[in-house]
Design a protein around this motif. Structure first.
Motif, short mmCIF file in Angstrom:
data_model
loop_
_atom_site.label_atom_id
_atom_site.label_comp_id
_atom_site.label_asym_id
_atom_site.label_seq_id
_atom_site.Cartn_x
_atom_site.Cartn_y
_atom_site.Cartn_z
N THR A 127 -9.45 -25.20 2.84
CA THR A 127 -10.03 -26.28 3.64
C THR A 127 -8.92 -27.27 3.94
O THR A 127 -8.09 -27.55 3.08
CB THR A 127 -11.14 -27.00 2.84
OG1 THR A 127 -12.13 -26.06 2.48
CG2 THR A 127 -11.76 -28.12 3.62
N GLU A 128 -8.92 -27.79 5.12
CA GLU A 128 -7.95 -28.83 5.47
C GLU A 128 -8.34 -30.11 4.74
O GLU A 128 -9.41 -30.65 4.97
CB GLU A 128 -7.93 -29.07 6.98
CG GLU A 128 -6.84 -29.99 7.44
CD GLU A 128 -5.45 -29.45 7.19
OE1 GLU A 128 -4.56 -30.25 6.87
OE2 GLU A 128 -5.24 -28.22 7.30
N ALA A 132 -14.05 -31.29 1.53
CA ALA A 132 -12.74 -31.57 2.14
C ALA A 132 -12.18 -32.90 1.63
O ALA A 132 -10.99 -33.02 1.36
CB ALA A 132 -12.85 -31.58 3.66
N ALA A 133 -13.04 -33.89 1.46
CA ALA A 133 -12.60 -35.19 0.95
C ALA A 133 -12.18 -35.08 -0.52
O ALA A 133 -11.18 -35.67 -0.94
CB ALA A 133 -13.71 -36.22 1.10
N MET A 134 -12.92 -34.30 -1.31
CA MET A 134 -12.57 -34.12 -2.72
C MET A 134 -11.24 -33.38 -2.87
O MET A 134 -10.46 -33.70 -3.75
CB MET A 134 -13.67 -33.37 -3.46
CG MET A 134 -14.86 -34.21 -3.78
SD MET A 134 -16.02 -33.25 -4.77
CE MET A 134 -17.00 -34.58 -5.45
N ILE A 135 -11.03 -32.38 -2.03
CA ILE A 135 -9.75 -31.66 -2.06
C ILE A 135 -8.60 -32.64 -1.80
O ILE A 135 -7.59 -32.62 -2.49
CB ILE A 135 -9.72 -30.53 -1.00
CG1 ILE A 135 -10.62 -29.39 -1.40
CG2 ILE A 135 -8.31 -30.02 -0.76
CD1 ILE A 135 -10.03 -28.43 -2.37
N ALA A 136 -8.76 -33.49 -0.81
CA ALA A 136 -7.70 -34.45 -0.47
C ALA A 136 -7.45 -35.40 -1.64
O ALA A 136 -6.30 -35.60 -2.05
CB ALA A 136 -8.09 -35.23 0.78
N ARG A 137 -8.51 -35.99 -2.20
CA ARG A 137 -8.35 -36.95 -3.30
C ARG A 137 -7.77 -36.28 -4.55
O ARG A 137 -6.88 -36.82 -5.21
CB ARG A 137 -9.68 -37.62 -3.64
CG ARG A 137 -10.03 -38.74 -2.69
CD ARG A 137 -11.18 -39.59 -3.20
NE ARG A 137 -12.37 -38.84 -3.54
CZ ARG A 137 -13.31 -38.44 -2.68
NH1 ARG A 137 -13.17 -38.73 -1.40
NH2 ARG A 137 -14.36 -37.77 -3.08
N SER A 138 -8.28 -35.10 -4.88
CA SER A 138 -7.81 -34.43 -6.10
C SER A 138 -6.35 -33.99 -5.97
O SER A 138 -5.59 -34.06 -6.93
CB SER A 138 -8.70 -33.25 -6.47
OG SER A 138 -8.65 -32.24 -5.48
N THR A 139 -5.95 -33.57 -4.79
CA THR A 139 -4.56 -33.16 -4.57
C THR A 139 -3.63 -34.37 -4.69
O THR A 139 -2.56 -34.28 -5.29
CB THR A 139 -4.41 -32.49 -3.19
OG1 THR A 139 -5.26 -31.33 -3.16
CG2 THR A 139 -2.98 -32.07 -2.93
N ALA A 187 -9.04 -24.57 -6.15
CA ALA A 187 -9.97 -24.89 -5.06
C ALA A 187 -9.38 -24.52 -3.70
O ALA A 187 -10.06 -23.90 -2.87
CB ALA A 187 -10.33 -26.37 -5.09
N ARG A 188 -8.11 -24.88 -3.49
CA ARG A 188 -7.48 -24.56 -2.20
C ARG A 188 -7.28 -23.05 -2.03
O ARG A 188 -7.35 -22.54 -0.92
CB ARG A 188 -6.15 -25.30 -2.07
CG ARG A 188 -6.32 -26.79 -1.83
CD ARG A 188 -5.01 -27.49 -1.47
NE ARG A 188 -3.88 -27.14 -2.31
CZ ARG A 188 -3.52 -27.80 -3.41
NH1 ARG A 188 -4.21 -28.83 -3.82
NH2 ARG A 188 -2.47 -27.42 -4.10
#
Length: 140
Positions: free
Chosen positions: A95-96, A106-113, A89-90
């Motif tokens: 996406t930051e 962006a929120a999903m990227i943060a949680r999944s990471t 995804a990144r």
């Protein structure tokens, strides 16, 4: 124990980030470039394979079998799959990451990471799972 086998091979071993995959497809849009289409296609085909394996194990358990190797393989592959999704995804859609972002992606990227490392300890560490597989194949 069959509950351990089901826990290792259950759909939650590879569906935790299903919504993330859906968001990636949404962000890609109806006409993604070739490399994006290939990357998403690979994730979708891996998901279909893991699902088929999980359904097969459920059938084995229903028949009273003990699919130790099979469930350990699904858990190991599912863990790798779940950890790969935020990485892909990144790479595809930089996406930051922001936990409380208004943008769902962006929120999903943060949680999944943040959650990806824990996938490798749920239901047994990868080393334990690989030991089970090796023993089942007569390599230990």
């Amino acid at each position: 124990c069959s509950s351990d086998l089901f826990e290792r091979s259950a759909p939650d071993r590879f569906l935790v980030l299903f919504q993330m995959l859906q968001q990636m497809i949404r962000v890609a849009g109806p006409n993604p470039d070739k490399s994006t289409a290939v990357a998403l296609g690979k994730l979708i085909s891996q998901l279909a394979t893991l699902r088929g394996m999980s359904v097969s194990i459920a059938g084995m358990l229903e028949e009273g079998l003990q699919p130790n190797n099979e469930s350990a393989i699904v858990k190991d592959l599912g863990t790798r799959y779940e950890q790969d999704i935020p990485v892909v995804a990144r790479q595809l859609f930089p996406t930051e990451p922001e936990l409380f972002a208004a943008d769902t992606y962006a929120a999903m990227i943060a949680r999944s990471t943040m959650n990806a490392p824990r996938f490798s300890i749920q239901g047994g560490t990868r080393e334990i799972l690989r030991g089970i597989i090796a023993r089942g194949l007569g390599l230990r």
